[in-house]
Design a protein around this motif. Structure first.
Motif, PDB file in Angstrom:
ATOM      1  N   GLU A   1      -0.272  -4.165  -2.236  1.00 39.57           N
ATOM      2  CA  GLU A   1      -0.897  -3.585  -1.044  1.00 39.57           C
ATOM      3  C   GLU A   1      -2.231  -2.939  -1.396  1.00 39.57           C
ATOM      4  OE1 GLU A   1       3.457  -1.926   0.389  1.00 39.57           O
ATOM      5  OE2 GLU A   1       1.642  -0.863   0.958  1.00 39.57           O
ATOM      6  N   SER A   2      -3.097  -2.892  -0.402  1.00 40.55           N
ATOM      7  CA  SER A   2      -4.358  -2.174  -0.551  1.00 40.55           C
ATOM      8  C   SER A   2      -4.843  -1.756   0.822  1.00 40.55           C
ATOM      9  CB  SER A   2      -5.394  -3.049  -1.245  1.00 40.55           C
ATOM     10  OG  SER A   2      -5.650  -4.212  -0.488  1.00 40.55           O
TER      11      SER A   2
ATOM     12  N   GLY B   1       6.236  -7.790   7.520  1.00 38.29           N
ATOM     13  CA  GLY B   1       6.073  -6.626   8.382  1.00 38.29           C
ATOM     14  C   GLY B   1       5.475  -5.447   7.657  1.00 38.29           C
ATOM     15  N   TRP B   2       5.137  -4.464   8.434  1.00 35.64           N
ATOM     16  CA  TRP B   2       4.669  -3.178   7.940  1.00 35.64           C
ATOM     17  C   TRP B   2       5.601  -2.091   8.465  1.00 35.64           C
ATOM     18  CZ3 TRP B   2       0.941  -2.593   4.352  1.00 35.64           C
ATOM     19  CH2 TRP B   2       0.072  -3.662   4.136  1.00 35.64           C
ATOM     20  N   TYR B   3       5.994  -1.218   7.560  1.00 38.50           N
ATOM     21  CA  TYR B   3       6.814  -0.058   7.894  1.00 38.50           C
ATOM     22  C   TYR B   3       6.040   1.175   7.450  1.00 38.50           C
ATOM     23  CZ  TYR B   3      10.889  -3.098   8.571  1.00 38.50           C
ATOM     24  OH  TYR B   3      11.767  -4.053   9.020  1.00 38.50           O
ATOM     25  N   ARG B   4       6.471   2.311   7.955  1.00 38.83           N
ATOM     26  CA  ARG B   4       5.852   3.548   7.478  1.00 38.83           C
ATOM     27  C   ARG B   4       6.903   4.639   7.362  1.00 38.83           C
ATOM     28  NH1 ARG B   4       2.168   5.311  12.746  1.00 38.83           N
ATOM     29  NH2 ARG B   4       3.833   6.349  13.932  1.00 38.83           N
TER      30      ARG B   4
ATOM     31  N   TYR C   1       4.363   0.701   4.060  1.00 42.04           N
ATOM     32  CA  TYR C   1       4.988  -0.258   3.152  1.00 42.04           C
ATOM     33  C   TYR C   1       4.942  -1.659   3.756  1.00 42.04           C
ATOM     34  CZ  TYR C   1       7.030   3.803   0.825  1.00 42.04           C
ATOM     35  OH  TYR C   1       7.220   4.988   0.157  1.00 42.04           O
ATOM     36  N   CYS C   2       4.566  -2.597   2.932  1.00 48.39           N
ATOM     37  CA  CYS C   2       4.630  -4.009   3.297  1.00 48.39           C
ATOM     38  C   CYS C   2       6.031  -4.536   3.011  1.00 48.39           C
ATOM     39  CB  CYS C   2       3.597  -4.757   2.463  1.00 48.39           C
ATOM     40  SG  CYS C   2       3.644  -6.542   2.613  1.00 48.39           S
TER      41      CYS C   2
END
Length: 117
Positions: free
Chosen positions: A6-7, A35-38, A94-95
């Motif tokens: 990730e970047s 997906g993307w989570y946080r 997070y990816c």
């Protein structure tokens, strides 16, 4: 074994924009979705956006109209364009990729996004 790099995180003022990238490598099987989570301090990890191999996407209500998820298949990379950022968007992002028939999940290392008011 799938590796995700990730970047793109950082510090931005409210109303600003950031773009996150997540490059995948090493997958021997088809990727079902990305997906993307946080995760904010003291809170559970939550889904932000998800995109399928068909490129259809879905979004959490709290980012609809502000964030866009996309993929570049040639680069095997998924992006999250984040506009109109708010302080409550502050979190580690997070990816995620879901791979193969057994739907195994892989995670990136996380990237910090901080939105100042």
């Amino acid at each position: 074994q799938v590796q995700l790099v990730e970047s793109g995180g950082g510090l931005v003022q409210a109303g600003g924009s950031l773009r996150l990238s997540c490059a995948a490598s090493g997958s021997r099987f088809a990727i079902n979705h990305r997906g993307w989570y946080r995760q904010a301090p003291g809170k559970q990890r939550e889904l932000v956006a998800r995109i399928f191999s068909s490129e259809s996407a879905n979004y959490a209500d709290f980012v609809k109209g502000r964030f866009t998820i996309s993929i570049d298949n040639a680069k095997n990379t998924v992006y999250l364009q984040m506009n109109s950022l708010k302080p409550e968007d502050t979190a580690v992002y997070y990816c995620n990729v879901n791979v193969g028939r057994d739907h195994r999940d892989y995670w990136g290392q996380g990237t910090q996004v901080t939105v100042s008011s």
